[in-house]
Enzyme design. Structure first.
Site, mmCIF file in Angstrom:
data_model
loop_
_atom_site.group_PDB
_atom_site.id
_atom_site.type_symbol
_atom_site.label_atom_id
_atom_site.label_comp_id
_atom_site.label_asym_id
_atom_site.label_seq_id
_atom_site.Cartn_x
_atom_site.Cartn_y
_atom_site.Cartn_z
ATOM 1 N N GLY A 10 21.364 -28.846 -14.604
ATOM 2 C CA GLY A 10 20.320 -28.480 -13.669
ATOM 3 C C GLY A 10 20.432 -28.812 -12.190
ATOM 4 O O GLY A 10 20.924 -30.120 -12.241
ATOM 5 N N LEU A 12 18.125 -31.171 -10.606
ATOM 6 C CA LEU A 12 17.784 -32.454 -10.645
ATOM 7 C C LEU A 12 18.839 -33.335 -11.395
ATOM 8 O O LEU A 12 19.233 -34.391 -11.435
ATOM 9 C CB LEU A 12 16.466 -32.954 -11.099
ATOM 10 C CG LEU A 12 15.970 -34.147 -11.507
ATOM 11 C CD1 LEU A 12 16.069 -34.984 -10.272
ATOM 12 C CD2 LEU A 12 14.659 -34.236 -12.174
ATOM 13 N N ASP A 34 20.259 -27.490 -27.392
ATOM 14 C CA ASP A 34 19.009 -26.862 -27.237
ATOM 15 C C ASP A 34 17.853 -27.696 -27.637
ATOM 16 O O ASP A 34 17.792 -27.740 -28.833
ATOM 17 C CB ASP A 34 19.247 -25.267 -27.674
ATOM 18 C CG ASP A 34 18.136 -24.440 -27.449
ATOM 19 O OD1 ASP A 34 17.132 -24.885 -26.881
ATOM 20 O OD2 ASP A 34 18.420 -23.164 -27.436
ATOM 21 N N TYR A 59 12.370 -24.402 -19.002
ATOM 22 C CA TYR A 59 12.539 -23.080 -18.360
ATOM 23 C C TYR A 59 11.684 -22.959 -17.107
ATOM 24 O O TYR A 59 10.643 -22.930 -16.979
ATOM 25 C CB TYR A 59 11.658 -22.158 -19.431
ATOM 26 C CG TYR A 59 11.855 -20.751 -19.204
ATOM 27 C CD1 TYR A 59 12.917 -20.107 -18.328
ATOM 28 C CD2 TYR A 59 10.654 -19.763 -19.709
ATOM 29 C CE1 TYR A 59 12.682 -18.536 -18.143
ATOM 30 C CE2 TYR A 59 10.658 -18.516 -19.146
ATOM 31 C CZ TYR A 59 11.503 -18.091 -18.530
ATOM 32 O OH TYR A 59 11.556 -16.539 -18.274
ATOM 33 N N THR A 60 12.318 -23.220 -16.121
ATOM 34 C CA THR A 60 11.709 -23.591 -14.843
ATOM 35 C C THR A 60 11.534 -22.087 -13.915
ATOM 36 O O THR A 60 10.777 -22.220 -12.519
ATOM 37 C CB THR A 60 12.747 -24.382 -13.857
ATOM 38 O OG1 THR A 60 13.854 -23.791 -13.725
ATOM 39 C CG2 THR A 60 12.958 -25.655 -14.736
ATOM 40 N N TYR A 123 3.824 -21.360 -16.785
ATOM 41 C CA TYR A 123 4.338 -22.439 -16.636
ATOM 42 C C TYR A 123 3.856 -23.750 -16.538
ATOM 43 O O TYR A 123 4.063 -24.790 -17.182
ATOM 44 C CB TYR A 123 5.321 -22.284 -15.265
ATOM 45 C CG TYR A 123 6.011 -23.407 -14.871
ATOM 46 C CD1 TYR A 123 7.329 -23.821 -15.535
ATOM 47 C CD2 TYR A 123 5.687 -24.266 -13.724
ATOM 48 C CE1 TYR A 123 7.806 -24.959 -15.135
ATOM 49 C CE2 TYR A 123 6.282 -25.266 -13.359
ATOM 50 C CZ TYR A 123 7.402 -25.753 -13.912
ATOM 51 O OH TYR A 123 8.147 -26.853 -13.536
HETATM 52 N N1 NAP Z 1 12.154 -26.930 -9.273
HETATM 53 C C1 NAP Z 1 10.847 -27.313 -8.692
HETATM 54 O O1 NAP Z 1 10.390 -26.912 -7.709
HETATM 55 C C2 NAP Z 1 10.276 -28.187 -9.748
HETATM 56 C C3 NAP Z 1 9.137 -28.767 -9.379
HETATM 57 C C4 NAP Z 1 8.102 -29.364 -10.237
HETATM 58 C C5 NAP Z 1 8.862 -29.823 -11.354
HETATM 59 N N2 NAP Z 1 9.924 -29.546 -11.724
HETATM 60 C C6 NAP Z 1 10.489 -30.035 -12.969
HETATM 61 O O2 NAP Z 1 11.822 -30.568 -12.919
HETATM 62 C C7 NAP Z 1 12.605 -30.656 -13.818
HETATM 63 C C8 NAP Z 1 14.100 -30.302 -13.252
HETATM 64 O O3 NAP Z 1 13.924 -28.975 -12.519
HETATM 65 P P1 NAP Z 1 15.094 -28.387 -11.996
HETATM 66 O O4 NAP Z 1 15.086 -27.641 -10.553
HETATM 67 O O5 NAP Z 1 16.303 -29.364 -11.913
HETATM 68 O O6 NAP Z 1 15.563 -27.284 -13.196
HETATM 69 P P2 NAP Z 1 16.658 -26.362 -13.310
HETATM 70 O O7 NAP Z 1 17.664 -26.514 -12.220
HETATM 71 O O8 NAP Z 1 16.433 -25.070 -13.855
HETATM 72 O O9 NAP Z 1 17.292 -27.025 -14.603
HETATM 73 C C9 NAP Z 1 16.904 -26.997 -15.926
HETATM 74 C C10 NAP Z 1 17.856 -27.127 -16.874
HETATM 75 O O10 NAP Z 1 17.449 -27.164 -18.261
HETATM 76 C C11 NAP Z 1 18.277 -26.059 -19.151
HETATM 77 N N3 NAP Z 1 17.616 -25.633 -20.125
HETATM 78 C C12 NAP Z 1 16.784 -24.637 -20.150
HETATM 79 N N4 NAP Z 1 16.322 -24.286 -21.226
HETATM 80 C C13 NAP Z 1 17.064 -25.290 -22.160
HETATM 81 C C14 NAP Z 1 16.816 -25.279 -23.407
HETATM 82 N N5 NAP Z 1 16.200 -24.813 -24.408
HETATM 83 N N6 NAP Z 1 17.355 -26.634 -23.940
HETATM 84 C C15 NAP Z 1 18.042 -27.387 -23.202
HETATM 85 N N7 NAP Z 1 18.433 -27.084 -21.761
HETATM 86 C C16 NAP Z 1 17.617 -26.353 -21.395
HETATM 87 C C17 NAP Z 1 18.863 -25.213 -17.962
HETATM 88 O O11 NAP Z 1 19.852 -24.404 -18.405
HETATM 89 P P3 NAP Z 1 20.029 -22.844 -17.942
HETATM 90 O O12 NAP Z 1 20.012 -22.901 -16.493
HETATM 91 O O13 NAP Z 1 21.447 -22.421 -18.621
HETATM 92 O O14 NAP Z 1 18.743 -22.076 -18.511
HETATM 93 C C18 NAP Z 1 18.957 -26.119 -16.487
HETATM 94 O O15 NAP Z 1 20.271 -26.513 -16.796
HETATM 95 C C19 NAP Z 1 12.127 -29.274 -14.745
HETATM 96 O O16 NAP Z 1 11.576 -30.115 -15.828
HETATM 97 C C20 NAP Z 1 11.104 -28.688 -13.856
HETATM 98 O O17 NAP Z 1 9.968 -28.291 -14.744
HETATM 99 C C21 NAP Z 1 10.798 -28.537 -10.900
#
Ligand code: NAP
Length: 278
Positions: A10, A12, A34, A59-60, A123
């Site tokens: 992902g 981050l 998973d 699941y973002t 979420y």
């Molecule tokens: N983006 C924001 O603005 C934001 C704000 C506040 C907090 N956060 C938190 O920060 C963290 C990182 O965010 P990010 O933007 O880097 O998220 P991201 O790019 O969506 O990355 C999340 C990763 O988790 C994987 N994933 C999804 N379901 C999974 C499962 N069941 N088992 C294992 N891996 C799984 C995804 O794979 P797939 O792509 O194949 O589904 C993806 O590679 C998250 O926890 C998010 O909730 C994000």
């Protein structure tokens, strides 16, 4: 230290892999791991024997969570608790990445780490329940709440604005939601520091300062020297399936108490644009 990053593919996760030097770092993600599958987690954590697990996997898709609440809860809540249980069995520390969406957005001053959770979306609920669930399993977990994450190599707000700005002379952006943009590179650096300092408890980690999405977009096009005009609008004009908090500024006190200072969001925009340019 040995580190396992779950969610390494992902936005981050990729920055963490890049920024984390000097330690032994392993990244895993779907389909290999998973987090909904406790047996797989147990095997992977048992083999890696990490000192720290950094859980970024989630699941973002905030609007997608509204139409798939079971998937949201299974992944973001049950999955996170599965990771905490595996960490507990194998003696690893856990850092869980959470969100400003655990708050309702009704405050007008920055949210402190001990402010009451009151999520307004599926979420946000799934992440709030995860925070409670993992703390029960591992009271010394570190929960890092962040917001408005952006970076190169993933779909994010600055990228969308810059792409739209090249095709449209004018863009309307909401000016009634205030928060803290966070460059994933800066957050990754703060996470490394927190793990090295053996942090526990809840920490709010964002770039310094706050803005509305309109102000954020205006600064992006200004610094990128793009001609498009950005006009302010209201959330009522941009109704989306999941409710967004009107105000979700996260206080930087918890970070300062740990002697960590992240760059301002304007500096973060500058660094992001430098990284993004070919
Ligand atoms: N983006 C924001 O603005 C934001 C704000 C506040 C907090 N956060 C938190 O920060 C963290 C990182 O965010 P990010 O933007 O880097 O998220 P991201 O790019 O969506 O990355 C999340 C990763 O988790 C994987 N994933 C999804 N379901 C999974 C499962 N069941 N088992 C294992 N891996 C799984 C995804 O794979 P797939 O792509 O194949 O589904 C993806 O590679 C998250 O926890 C998010 O909730 C994000």
């Amino acid at each position: 230290m040995r580190i396992t990053i779950i969610g390494a593919a992902g936005l981050l996760g990729k920055y963490l892999l890049r920024e984390w030097t000097a330690d032994e770092v392993r990244g895993v993600d779907l389909p290999e791991v998973d987090i909904r599958n406790p047996q797989v987690l147990d095997r992977v954590i048992g083999e890696a024997r990490p000192d720290w697990i950094v859980l970024t996997a989630a699941y973002t898709d905030v609007d997608g969570c509204e139409s798939h609440p079971n998937l949201a809860m299974e992944t973001n809540c049950r999955g996170a608790v599965n990771v905490a249980e595996a960490a507990s069995r194998h003696g690893a520390r856990l850092m869980f990445i959470s969100t400003d969406y655990v708050f309702d957005g009704r405050k007008t001053t920055p949210y402190e780490t001990d402010d009451q959770r009151n999520p307004q979306s599926v979420y946000g609920q799934s992440k709030a329940d995860a925070e409670i669930g993992i703390t029960k399993v591992l009271p010394d977990s570190c929960i890092v709440r962040t917001s408005w994450l952006f970076g190169v190599g993933g779909k994010c707000f600055p990228d969308t604005i810059l792409k739209l700005a090249t095709t449209r002379p004018e863009l309307e952006v909401v000016n009634d939601q205030r928060g803290c943009p966070t460059y994933a590179r800066d957050l990754a650096r703060a996470i490394v520091q927190l793990c090295r300092a053996n942090a526990e408890g809840t920490v709010h980690a964002t770039n310094r300062g706050d803005c509305t999405w309109f102000e954020f977009a205006s600064e992006i096009v200004r610094q990128a020297k793009v001609k498009a005009v950005i006009r302010p609008t209201t959330s009522e004009k941009f109704v989306r399936p999941a409710e967004r908090p009107k105000y979700s500024v996260l206080s930087s006190k918890s970070l300062e108490q740990r002697n960590i200072c992240m760059p301002s969001w304007q500096e973060a925009v500058r660094d992001y644009l430098a990284e993004r340019s070919p």
